[in-house]
Design a protein around this motif. Structure first.
Motif, short mmCIF file in Angstrom:
data_model
loop_
_atom_site.label_atom_id
_atom_site.label_comp_id
_atom_site.label_asym_id
_atom_site.label_seq_id
_atom_site.Cartn_x
_atom_site.Cartn_y
_atom_site.Cartn_z
N THR A 29 0.80 -1.50 0.14
CA THR A 29 -0.22 0.26 -0.23
C THR A 29 0.97 1.09 -0.01
O THR A 29 0.47 2.13 -0.61
CB THR A 29 -0.61 -0.12 1.35
N ARG A 43 1.30 5.05 -3.25
CA ARG A 43 0.61 5.58 -2.53
C ARG A 43 2.10 6.40 -2.74
O ARG A 43 1.43 7.76 -3.33
CB ARG A 43 -0.01 5.91 -1.50
N GLN A 103 -6.52 4.03 -7.37
CA GLN A 103 -6.40 3.23 -6.52
C GLN A 103 -6.95 1.94 -6.59
O GLN A 103 -7.18 1.34 -6.40
CB GLN A 103 -6.53 3.93 -4.57
N SER A 158 -4.31 3.02 3.44
CA SER A 158 -3.60 3.60 1.87
C SER A 158 -4.97 5.06 3.18
O SER A 158 -4.71 6.13 2.67
CB SER A 158 -5.19 3.63 1.38
#
Length: 258
Positions: free
Chosen positions: A44, A48, A111, A226
């Protein structure tokens, strides 16, 4: 037809599976049985980190909408009875200001494929023709491939696993509360405070908690990580990209370029 059985998508899913299993194997000597969960957290954060430039565009879009709010309000007042003219005038305003009313949607759209892959990795018993060993991964006694709702019908024996999931859901709720209170841009002076449906929409992030209860624990951990990243990233970028931010000399920095 399962979309994840389609050749190119199946290959991407298998690549995601190989990445998560490799991370979990490398982390196992350090974190033990929680290696699968930690691997999801790292995945994750990698995603990001790649999307930071997109986050910068989103913050700039927020300030642009705030700057244009008085002009948009004036257009709505002037053309309230002519929706077609209002739409044309609104798009012309955005064009003149070199802005887009849809700029803030890009990070979410980017995403969605990632969380879909995480969901698929922890729900498909077979991936690209081989067994999915990740379905046997546990974290503190909780199976990464099972949802909270799925656990509720398994009896009292799964209470330790349900407790892990409840902690994750609680943390998501906390992060969403922080996001709602801390990241809301202040309403400029002279403009009315949000009421009615606008205020109700501000509670929509809590729907994420309900959604997280229906997805595998691995996907819920992705959502939590996230969301926490978003709060931290947005706080930092807003300070950095604030059009009224003062530099050490005391002068006001100009509006950041797009």
């Amino acid at each position: 037809m399962d979309i994840f059985s389609f050749g190119p998508i199946s290959a991407i899913l298998d690549g995601t599976y190989q990445l998560v299993t490799s991370l979990a194997a490398a982390l196992a000597p350090v974190v033990g049985t929680a290696s699968g969960l930690v691997a999801v957290v790292i995945l994750t954060m990698l995603v990001r980190a790649v999307l930071v430039p997109v986050g910068m565009s989103q913050v700039r879009a927020e300030y642009t909408r705030r700057r244009l709010a008085p002009k948009l309000a004036e257009l709505q007042r002037k053309h309230s009875k002519d929706r077609e003219t209002l739409a044309r005038a609104t798009m012309e305003l955005y064009r003149t200001e070199k802005a887009s009313p849809f700029a803030g949607m890009l990070p979410l759209l980017l995403q969605l494929p990632v969380i879909s892959l995480v969901y698929a990795v922890f729900t498909h018993p077979m991936i690209a023709g081989h067994a999915n060993t990740l379905l046997t991964e546990h974290a503190f006694g909780a199976p990464l491939g099972m949802s909270f709702v799925g656990l509720t019908g398994a009896g009292a024996a799964v209470w330790p696993a349900m407790l892990v999931y409840l902690v994750v859901l609680l943390l998501i709720a906390v992060v969403m509360t922080v996001s709602r209170r801390v990241l809301a841009l202040p309403v400029p002076a002279g403009q009315p405070q949000p009421t009615g449906i606008v205020r109700a929409v501000s509670f929509l992030p809590y729907v994420t908690v309900v959604f997280a209860a229906f997805v595998p624990l691995a996907a819920a951990v992705y959502i939590l990580t996230s969301a926490a990243w978003t709060v931290a990233e947005r706080s930092i970028l807003r300070r950095r990209l604030d059009p009224e931010r003062k530099v050490p000399s005391g002068r006001i920095e100009p509006w950041p370029s797009h």
